[in-house]
Design a protein around this motif. Structure first.
Motif, mmCIF file in Angstrom:
data_model
loop_
_atom_site.group_PDB
_atom_site.id
_atom_site.type_symbol
_atom_site.label_atom_id
_atom_site.label_comp_id
_atom_site.label_asym_id
_atom_site.label_seq_id
_atom_site.Cartn_x
_atom_site.Cartn_y
_atom_site.Cartn_z
ATOM 1 N N GLU A 229 0.835 -1.195 0.239
ATOM 2 C CA GLU A 229 -0.053 0.101 0.082
ATOM 3 C C GLU A 229 0.658 1.282 -0.051
ATOM 4 O O GLU A 229 0.369 2.233 0.041
ATOM 5 N N LEU A 230 1.920 0.998 -0.385
ATOM 6 C CA LEU A 230 3.012 2.522 -0.322
ATOM 7 C C LEU A 230 2.578 3.248 -1.436
ATOM 8 O O LEU A 230 3.194 4.314 -1.396
ATOM 9 N N GLY A 231 1.821 2.746 -2.461
ATOM 10 C CA GLY A 231 1.486 3.413 -3.540
ATOM 11 C C GLY A 231 2.190 3.367 -4.845
ATOM 12 O O GLY A 231 3.399 2.833 -4.832
ATOM 13 N N GLY A 232 1.646 3.536 -6.190
ATOM 14 C CA GLY A 232 2.228 3.298 -7.318
ATOM 15 C C GLY A 232 2.783 1.847 -7.552
ATOM 16 O O GLY A 232 3.984 1.718 -7.922
ATOM 17 N N LEU A 233 2.063 0.944 -7.024
ATOM 18 C CA LEU A 233 2.864 -0.374 -7.207
ATOM 19 C C LEU A 233 2.893 -1.044 -8.435
ATOM 20 O O LEU A 233 2.249 -0.721 -9.472
ATOM 21 N N LEU A 234 4.396 -1.151 -8.983
ATOM 22 C CA LEU A 234 4.615 -1.479 -10.465
ATOM 23 C C LEU A 234 4.786 -3.360 -10.423
ATOM 24 O O LEU A 234 4.627 -3.887 -11.198
ATOM 25 N N ASP A 235 5.330 -3.574 -9.327
ATOM 26 C CA ASP A 235 5.632 -5.249 -9.499
ATOM 27 C C ASP A 235 5.489 -5.754 -7.773
ATOM 28 O O ASP A 235 6.196 -4.952 -6.765
ATOM 29 N N HIS A 236 5.183 -6.988 -7.877
ATOM 30 C CA HIS A 236 5.334 -7.660 -6.620
ATOM 31 C C HIS A 236 5.269 -9.165 -6.471
ATOM 32 O O HIS A 236 4.610 -9.637 -7.745
ATOM 33 N N ARG A 237 5.943 -9.768 -5.676
ATOM 34 C CA ARG A 237 5.963 -11.212 -5.669
ATOM 35 C C ARG A 237 6.315 -11.705 -4.384
ATOM 36 O O ARG A 237 6.827 -11.108 -3.213
ATOM 37 N N VAL A 238 5.420 -12.750 -3.805
ATOM 38 C CA VAL A 238 5.602 -13.205 -2.385
ATOM 39 C C VAL A 238 5.970 -14.859 -2.554
ATOM 40 O O VAL A 238 5.062 -15.460 -3.236
ATOM 41 N N ASP A 239 7.048 -15.293 -1.772
ATOM 42 C CA ASP A 239 7.500 -16.687 -1.872
ATOM 43 C C ASP A 239 7.677 -17.215 -0.399
ATOM 44 O O ASP A 239 7.948 -16.305 0.357
ATOM 45 N N LEU A 240 7.877 -18.437 -0.219
ATOM 46 C CA LEU A 240 8.307 -19.205 0.713
ATOM 47 C C LEU A 240 9.683 -19.883 0.309
ATOM 48 O O LEU A 240 9.646 -20.724 -0.486
ATOM 49 N N VAL A 241 10.714 -19.623 0.871
ATOM 50 C CA VAL A 241 12.040 -20.377 0.517
ATOM 51 C C VAL A 241 12.798 -20.652 1.541
ATOM 52 O O VAL A 241 12.755 -20.048 2.822
ATOM 53 N N PRO A 242 13.484 -21.520 1.567
ATOM 54 C CA PRO A 242 14.836 -21.906 2.734
ATOM 55 C C PRO A 242 15.703 -20.811 3.025
ATOM 56 O O PRO A 242 15.939 -20.267 2.033
ATOM 57 N N TYR A 243 15.986 -20.599 4.166
ATOM 58 C CA TYR A 243 16.770 -19.527 4.585
ATOM 59 C C TYR A 243 17.943 -19.304 3.479
ATOM 60 O O TYR A 243 18.395 -18.141 3.011
ATOM 61 N N PRO A 244 18.661 -20.521 3.311
ATOM 62 C CA PRO A 244 19.929 -20.341 2.495
ATOM 63 C C PRO A 244 19.749 -19.629 1.204
ATOM 64 O O PRO A 244 20.726 -19.057 0.637
ATOM 65 N N ALA A 245 18.613 -19.431 0.647
ATOM 66 C CA ALA A 245 18.010 -18.817 -0.626
ATOM 67 C C ALA A 245 18.339 -17.454 -0.567
ATOM 68 O O ALA A 245 18.549 -16.780 -1.717
ATOM 69 N N LEU A 246 18.472 -16.890 0.746
ATOM 70 C CA LEU A 246 18.713 -15.329 0.864
ATOM 71 C C LEU A 246 20.235 -15.048 0.556
ATOM 72 O O LEU A 246 20.450 -13.862 0.322
ATOM 73 N N VAL A 247 21.215 -15.974 1.086
ATOM 74 C CA VAL A 247 22.554 -16.006 0.762
ATOM 75 C C VAL A 247 22.877 -17.041 0.162
ATOM 76 O O VAL A 247 23.818 -17.668 0.736
ATOM 77 N N PRO A 248 22.754 -17.181 -1.112
ATOM 78 C CA PRO A 248 22.957 -18.468 -1.747
ATOM 79 C C PRO A 248 24.442 -18.486 -2.218
ATOM 80 O O PRO A 248 25.270 -17.623 -2.141
ATOM 81 N N THR A 249 24.962 -19.875 -2.314
ATOM 82 C CA THR A 249 26.175 -20.179 -2.743
ATOM 83 C C THR A 249 26.470 -19.526 -4.227
ATOM 84 O O THR A 249 27.611 -19.399 -4.437
ATOM 85 N N ALA A 250 25.514 -19.290 -4.919
ATOM 86 C CA ALA A 250 25.538 -18.615 -6.101
ATOM 87 C C ALA A 250 26.377 -17.061 -5.949
ATOM 88 O O ALA A 250 27.034 -16.610 -6.833
ATOM 89 N N HIS A 251 26.357 -16.510 -4.785
ATOM 90 C CA HIS A 251 27.011 -15.360 -4.504
ATOM 91 C C HIS A 251 28.312 -15.484 -4.352
ATOM 92 O O HIS A 251 28.992 -14.471 -4.551
ATOM 93 N N LEU A 252 28.960 -16.735 -4.221
ATOM 94 C CA LEU A 252 30.171 -16.698 -4.213
ATOM 95 C C LEU A 252 31.132 -16.668 -5.348
ATOM 96 O O LEU A 252 30.845 -17.052 -6.438
#
Length: 444
Positions: A275-298
């Motif tokens: 509701e911040l206004g001017g919504l352009l895109d959004h997505r909501v997911d349930l993911v394992p915690y490691p997906a937030l800091v994935p090994t793909a970042h290495l």
């Protein structure tokens, strides 16, 4: 470039990398700074760290200490000196599952930590990128994806193993060496080389992640509403946002993380952000915690992202401050501006419990500039915010020095930090290595 020609201690045979070694190009730099050290030392255990430190001091050359390589100040490399690289100290061990106590070595990257803890259903809230090293983050603060739920990383450190300037190794906790333990949690760069941490993890398997993009109004009202939502949100919700150019306008790109294991809990928690206004895109997911800091970042750190960064903390977000943030992001000296929620569990900790004293603020504002913009451009972009912030976070400051020290460690905290630095490192080895050489800790 300095020449380091003294005989190498037997323990470090094969673990000193000089120019011409095929390993040197991958070890010379940090993520933000290209360096030309005379050599990089690669100790593999605590005893070898102590040997490497004694050897480096005997050379009389500049010393840098590196755990991960993202260090924004560039102090984790140098020109003509020696770099003590802790990347081989990367073990992650669960010491006691019922109490969630884990031991993490300083050279591990947070992606590997998340990966190692996931089978146990544990996590450590620890920044937002998997390639960041444990040591630098866990001695400065640790504003992670679960920060309002978990607090700072340092708030859950229960003990540390430290190599002091004279090469001795000590264990510090709340009972043994309590002043060293106090300083390590927030101002650890100036006391020694922390080689391992015992950290109390949190129960975490799946988390909710919402990615939301909204138009950011030039008058700052969108930014102000973002701060209002986070201030009133349940602690399970933490968020980070970036102000990004979008044609002739600006968007606020939000990543919100909910410490909840079902979408039925996640969706109501993130709904106010939609509701911040001017919504352009959004997505909501349930993911394992490691997906937030994935090994793909290495990835290797080879100076690929030169930048300068500064930051400030905010206890509130009034209209004038929100407008100053928009000007920093969209003005002639445009900076990349990030907003990160703090508050929540961070503010449960007493200001004098650790060397991170900022326990009443709600928002962290970070500004970065990239070539061809330099220090003058960053200062110009930040000028409107400089007088409105209330403290600073040491890990998002590119230019260590007296002014940065005063913002990160104000008042009595700074006096105490200086005293501990002086007590445990009277020659200023680590203060100089971390870029704080101009901070007048003597006689404070």
């Amino acid at each position: 470039m300095s020449r380091v020609s003294a005989p190498v201690p037997e323990e470090l045979t094969g673990k000193i990398v000089r120019p011409g070694d095929r390993r040197y190009p991958m070890l010379r730099s940090t993520y933000t700074t290209r360096g030309n050290p005379a050599a990089v030392l690669l100790p593999a255990n605590t005893a070898e760290v102590a040997t490497a430190l004694r050897y480096a001091r005997e050379q009389g050359a500049p010393i840098a200490v590196r755990s991960g390589g993202h260090g924004l100040s560039g102090a984790a490399t140098n020109d003509g000196g020696l770099v003590i690289d802790l990347s081989a100290l990367n073990a992650v061990d669960v010491l006691d599952r019922p109490s969630r106590l884990v031991r993490v070595e300083a050279g591990a990257r947070w992606a590997r930590v998340a990966q190692a803890l996931a089978p146990y259903g544990l996590a450590i809230s620890s920044g937002d990128h998997g390639n960041v090293g444990v040591g630098g983050l866990a001695t400065g603060g640790g504003v992670g994806w679960l920060v309002r739920h978990y607090g700072l990383t340092i708030d859950h450190v229960r003990a540390v193993e430290v190599v002091l300037a004279d090469g001795t190794v000590v264990r510090a906790d709340a009972v043994t060496e309590p002043e060293l333990f106090w300083a390590v949690r927030g101002a650890g760069a100036g006391v020694g080389i922390v080689v391992a941490f015992e950290i109390e993890a949190v129960e975490a398997r799946d988390v909710g992640v919402a990615r939301i993009v909204v138009e950011a109004r030039p008058d700052g009202s969108t930014v102000r509403r973002w701060a209002d939502v986070l201030r009133q949100a349940p602690r399970e919700l933490s968020a980070a946002a970036m102000l990004l150019p979008y044609g002739s306008s600006t968007v606020l790109s939000v990543t919100a993380v909910v410490a909840g294991a079902s979408l039925r809990r996640v969706r109501p928690a993130v709904a106010p952000l939609l509701e911040l206004g001017g919504l352009l895109d959004h997505r909501v997911d349930l993911v394992p915690y490691p997906a937030l800091v994935p090994t793909a970042h290495l990835h290797p750190n080879v100076g690929q992202q030169p930048s300068l960064t500064t930051n400030g903390l905010l206890a509130g977000m009034d209209g004038a401050t929100a407008r100053a943030i928009m000007r920093a992001a969209g003005g002639p000296n445009r900076a990349l501006v990030q907003l990160r929620s703090v508050g929540g569990a961070v503010n449960d900790v007493a200001p004098d419990a650790t060397a991170y004293p900022h326990r009443h603020q709600e928002t962290l504002v970070v500004a970065s500039v990239f070539p061809p913009h330099g220090a003058a451009g960053l200062d110009a972009a930040w000028r409107g915010l400089a007088g409105r912030t209330d403290g600073a976070y040491v890990n998002f400051e590119s230019r260590p020095g007296p002014a940065a020290f005063a913002r990160a460690y104000p008042g009595a905290t700074g006096v105490r930090v200086a005293e501990v630095w002086r007590r445990y490192d009277p020659d200023g080895v680590f203060r100089t290595a971390a870029g704080w050489r101009d901070v007048p800790v003597e006689g404070r």
